[in-house]
Write a protein that holds these residues in place. Structure first.
Motif, PDB file in Angstrom:
ATOM      1  N   SER A 115       0.793  -1.232   0.000  1.00 40.33           N
ATOM      2  CA  SER A 115       0.000   0.000   0.000  1.00 40.33           C
ATOM      3  C   SER A 115       0.821   1.275   0.000  1.00 40.33           C
ATOM      4  CB  SER A 115      -0.857   0.059   1.268  1.00 40.33           C
ATOM      5  OG  SER A 115      -2.032  -0.649   1.107  1.00 40.33           O
ATOM      6  N   CYS A 116       1.986   1.239   0.629  1.00 39.69           N
ATOM      7  CA  CYS A 116       2.619   2.502   1.000  1.00 39.69           C
ATOM      8  C   CYS A 116       3.787   2.896   0.108  1.00 39.69           C
ATOM      9  CB  CYS A 116       3.070   2.443   2.450  1.00 39.69           C
ATOM     10  SG  CYS A 116       3.762   4.018   2.991  1.00 39.69           S
ATOM     11  N   ASN A 117       3.490   3.760  -0.867  1.00 40.76           N
ATOM     12  CA  ASN A 117       4.552   4.229  -1.756  1.00 40.76           C
ATOM     13  C   ASN A 117       5.592   5.050  -1.020  1.00 40.76           C
ATOM     14  OD1 ASN A 117       3.424   3.042  -3.953  1.00 40.76           O
ATOM     15  ND2 ASN A 117       2.205   4.843  -4.517  1.00 40.76           N
ATOM     16  N   SER A 118       5.154   5.795  -0.014  1.00 38.47           N
ATOM     17  CA  SER A 118       6.091   6.656   0.724  1.00 38.47           C
ATOM     18  C   SER A 118       7.245   5.843   1.273  1.00 38.47           C
ATOM     19  CB  SER A 118       5.396   7.303   1.918  1.00 38.47           C
ATOM     20  OG  SER A 118       4.673   8.386   1.524  1.00 38.47           O
ATOM     21  N   PHE A 119       6.948   4.690   1.795  1.00 39.44           N
ATOM     22  CA  PHE A 119       7.999   3.832   2.322  1.00 39.44           C
ATOM     23  C   PHE A 119       8.647   2.998   1.223  1.00 39.44           C
ATOM     24  CE2 PHE A 119       7.222   4.346   6.869  1.00 39.44           C
ATOM     25  CZ  PHE A 119       8.484   4.072   7.363  1.00 39.44           C
ATOM     26  N   SER A 120       7.813   2.411   0.333  1.00 34.72           N
ATOM     27  CA  SER A 120       8.325   1.335  -0.520  1.00 34.72           C
ATOM     28  C   SER A 120       9.160   1.811  -1.707  1.00 34.72           C
ATOM     29  CB  SER A 120       7.160   0.491  -1.046  1.00 34.72           C
ATOM     30  OG  SER A 120       6.398   0.047   0.046  1.00 34.72           O
ATOM     31  N   ALA A 121       8.866   3.002  -2.227  1.00 33.87           N
ATOM     32  CA  ALA A 121       9.619   3.444  -3.409  1.00 33.87           C
ATOM     33  C   ALA A 121      11.102   3.510  -3.076  1.00 33.87           C
ATOM     34  CB  ALA A 121       9.121   4.820  -3.855  1.00 33.87           C
ATOM     35  N   GLY A 122      11.911   2.827  -3.873  1.00 31.31           N
ATOM     36  CA  GLY A 122      13.364   2.895  -3.690  1.00 31.31           C
ATOM     37  C   GLY A 122      13.923   1.932  -2.659  1.00 31.31           C
ATOM     38  N   GLN A 123      13.075   1.057  -2.097  1.00 30.85           N
ATOM     39  CA  GLN A 123      13.584   0.200  -1.006  1.00 30.85           C
ATOM     40  C   GLN A 123      14.627  -0.822  -1.464  1.00 30.85           C
ATOM     41  OE1 GLN A 123       9.964  -1.136   0.915  1.00 30.85           O
ATOM     42  NE2 GLN A 123      10.509  -0.109   2.809  1.00 30.85           N
ATOM     43  N   LEU A 124      14.512  -1.281  -2.727  1.00 30.43           N
ATOM     44  CA  LEU A 124      15.528  -2.249  -3.185  1.00 30.43           C
ATOM     45  C   LEU A 124      16.894  -1.583  -3.302  1.00 30.43           C
ATOM     46  CD1 LEU A 124      13.946  -4.690  -5.780  1.00 30.43           C
ATOM     47  CD2 LEU A 124      15.136  -5.261  -3.658  1.00 30.43           C
ATOM     48  N   GLN A 125      16.881  -0.347  -3.820  1.00 30.56           N
ATOM     49  CA  GLN A 125      18.153   0.394  -3.906  1.00 30.56           C
ATOM     50  C   GLN A 125      18.715   0.649  -2.509  1.00 30.56           C
ATOM     51  OE1 GLN A 125      15.541   0.985  -5.815  1.00 30.56           O
ATOM     52  NE2 GLN A 125      16.041   2.150  -7.647  1.00 30.56           N
ATOM     53  N   LEU A 126      17.801   0.986  -1.584  1.00 24.05           N
ATOM     54  CA  LEU A 126      18.230   1.215  -0.197  1.00 24.05           C
ATOM     55  C   LEU A 126      18.919  -0.022   0.352  1.00 24.05           C
ATOM     56  CD1 LEU A 126      15.436   2.797   2.061  1.00 24.05           C
ATOM     57  CD2 LEU A 126      17.740   3.628   1.683  1.00 24.05           C
ATOM     58  N   LEU A 127      18.265  -1.161   0.101  1.00 28.61           N
ATOM     59  CA  LEU A 127      18.801  -2.430   0.605  1.00 28.61           C
ATOM     60  C   LEU A 127      20.216  -2.667   0.077  1.00 28.61           C
ATOM     61  CD1 LEU A 127      16.880  -5.776   0.786  1.00 28.61           C
ATOM     62  CD2 LEU A 127      18.969  -5.666  -0.531  1.00 28.61           C
ATOM     63  N   ARG A 128      20.382  -2.474  -1.232  1.00 28.08           N
ATOM     64  CA  ARG A 128      21.707  -2.727  -1.830  1.00 28.08           C
ATOM     65  C   ARG A 128      22.743  -1.748  -1.279  1.00 28.08           C
ATOM     66  NH1 ARG A 128      18.645  -4.474  -6.556  1.00 28.08           N
ATOM     67  NH2 ARG A 128      18.769  -6.731  -6.371  1.00 28.08           N
ATOM     68  N   ARG A 129      22.305  -0.499  -1.139  1.00 29.83           N
ATOM     69  CA  ARG A 129      23.228   0.532  -0.643  1.00 29.83           C
ATOM     70  C   ARG A 129      23.701   0.190   0.777  1.00 29.83           C
ATOM     71  NH1 ARG A 129      27.076   3.225  -0.980  1.00 29.83           N
ATOM     72  NH2 ARG A 129      27.272   5.254  -0.011  1.00 29.83           N
ATOM     73  N   VAL A 130      22.747  -0.219   1.626  1.00 35.08           N
ATOM     74  CA  VAL A 130      23.127  -0.519   3.018  1.00 35.08           C
ATOM     75  C   VAL A 130      24.006  -1.769   3.066  1.00 35.08           C
ATOM     76  CG1 VAL A 130      22.261  -1.033   5.346  1.00 35.08           C
ATOM     77  CG2 VAL A 130      21.078   0.627   3.914  1.00 35.08           C
ATOM     78  N   GLU A 131      23.717  -2.729   2.200  1.00 33.90           N
ATOM     79  CA  GLU A 131      24.589  -3.917   2.112  1.00 33.90           C
ATOM     80  C   GLU A 131      26.026  -3.494   1.783  1.00 33.90           C
ATOM     81  OE1 GLU A 131      22.906  -8.130   0.536  1.00 33.90           O
ATOM     82  OE2 GLU A 131      22.996  -6.482  -0.888  1.00 33.90           O
TER      83      GLU A 131
END
Ligand code: SF4
Length: 434
Positions: free
Chosen positions: A366-382
């Motif tokens: 449901s939540c674009n505010s949170f979900s947009a860009g989360q895969l990139q975030l994940l890779r960046r934090v990794e």
């Protein structure tokens, strides 16, 4: 886990339950007692200001998540879909609209009063605008809009702070004066902001207790209860200060006895994994979801969701000496109003400071505010931390998007990945795991 069926109730849990029951009860008689009602959103809420006018704030997202936890949301979502709301619309919106169409009976079975004013604090979520645009028509109610700029460069510049503060002064305060019939009282607001800061200090202390080993708290599944009074109708009140002082005492006792977090089935005896979680939880199957973690000894030591109504652990405190500016800075500090590089820094900081073994992203349909860009975030934090990361998907209050089997499979792989990484010579990356 020990004493599996023993339900542990700390004093702060009882206090919060009573606060919430009192809040809904007071709301149900707001019209008879002449109290004005202001609907607003959790991110960027101006609770102290609303309360200083003697009005009562109502948060549609909180009603929706409470309905989700009580298994009432599906009925409301269906009702809204029958009216034409599509499957893609945020399920908080559909739950709220459906609840209204069914007589506006809130999660505790008491009537939620109609709004006298809709205060739309726009903190990065376009849905907020459409949501209140629709409610304004349905309730035939005035709306006041507070536009909060996105921190695209990461900074909240002086011009941005002034821009929001000016709107509060020239738009929001006159709208509250008109809706309530009361005049703005700056001294009253300052006193509330002073209490907010005291409660914020205690709340941050509680969340930071998770830096200990074992952590005495779960900073996500229990954390969503800890943020309750601060992010909703109580910030700035004596009751809020008392709640966080009690919570701090409860946690100090656990720390002194080196106890792990309390779960619905007793306390975690052995902390096996320390996790950082990004994204909101699922509410419709909240306990089942939590159990997937605690039955494996997985403790969430830090989460970004607990910053959705203000980033206190990143240093923000309400400052009574600058009421308008501090409210403005607060609005811009909410987590989803931070830029993606800032969010990556927050997550990497949590991994480092809380000694986490893994990062888990719960991507909410449901939540674009949170979900947009989360895969990139994940890779960046990794890349930034070198710890393994996992990705799961669910929804806020639509039970059709909670798949226990899928989540369990994904989490099984994630925990295996953490085991491999912690084995002597172990090394595994998200890319290999995927
Ligand atoms: S999209 Fe996300 S931030 Fe926006 S209203 Fe829905 S849950 Fe809230």
């Amino acid at each position: 886990m020990s004493e599996k069926t023993q339900v542990i109730k700390e004093k702060s849990m009882v206090v919060q339950k009573e606060m919430l029951a009192g809040y809904y009860k007071e709301l149900s008689s707001a019209k008879e007692s002449g109290r004005k009602v202001v609907y607003t959103f959790v991110p960027g809420n101006l609770t102290e200001l609303v309360l200083s006018f003697g009005a009562r704030p109502v948060y549609p997202e909180i009603n929706a998540l409470q309905s989700g936890m009580r298994k009432k949301s599906m009925e409301f979502i269906r009702q809204a879909e029958k009216m034409g709301y599509s499957e893609d619309v945020c399920t908080y919106v559909k739950c709220d609209v459906g609840m209204m169409l069914k007589g506006n009976i809130g999660p505790t079975g008491e009537k939620i009063p109609e709004p006298d004013l809709l205060l739309c604090s726009y903190t990065g979520c376009f849905t907020f605008m459409k949501w209140f645009e629709n409610l304004a028509k349905m309730y035939d109610c005035p709306v006041v809009m507070l536009h909060v700029p996105y921190r695209s460069t990461g900074e909240a510049s002086e011009a941005m702070v002034r821009y929001v503060a000016d709107q509060i002064r020239t738009k929001v305060i006159p709208a509250l004066e008109k809706a309530t019939g009361n005049s703005y009282d700056e001294e009253k607001l300052r006193a509330m902001l002073q209490r907010s800061a005291a409660a914020e200090d205690d709340m941050v202390y509680c969340f930071e207790s998770a830096k200990n080993r074992p952590s005495p708290i779960d900073g996500y599944f229990a954390g969503v209860y800890y943020i309750g009074p601060m992010f909703t109708a109580f910030r700035g009140t004596e009751a809020c200060v008392r709640y966080y002082s009690q919570l701090r005492q409860d946690i100090d006792e656990r720390l002194a006895r080196r106890l792990g977090p309390i779960t619905p089935e007793g306390q975690i005896e052995k902390e096996r994994y320390r996790l950082v979680v990004e994204g909101p939880p699922n509410w419709t199957n909240f306990r089942e979801f939590w159990k997937l973690f605690y039955e494996r000894g997985a403790v969430v030591v830090a989460s970004t969701y607990t910053n959705v109504g203000g980033s206190y652990d990143l240093g923000f405190r309400h400052d009574p000496s600058r009421p308008m500016e501090t409210l403005s800075e607060y609005c811009m500090s909410c987590y989803t109003n931070l830029s993606l590089p800032q969010r990556a820094d927050v997550l990497a900081g949590y991994v480092r400071d809380y000694h986490a073994d893994g990062l888990l992203v719960n991507s909410i349909k449901s939540c674009n505010s949170f979900s947009a860009g989360q895969l990139q975030l994940l890779r960046r934090v990794e890349e930034m931390t070198g710890i393994p990361a996992g990705f799961i998907e669910s929804d806020l209050v639509d039970p059709r998007y909670f798949s226990y089997a899928n989540l369990k499979n994904r989490l099984d792989s994630f925990f295996q990945m953490l085991d491999q990484k912690s084995a002597p010579g172990g090394s595994v990356s998200m890319m290999e795991a995927e």
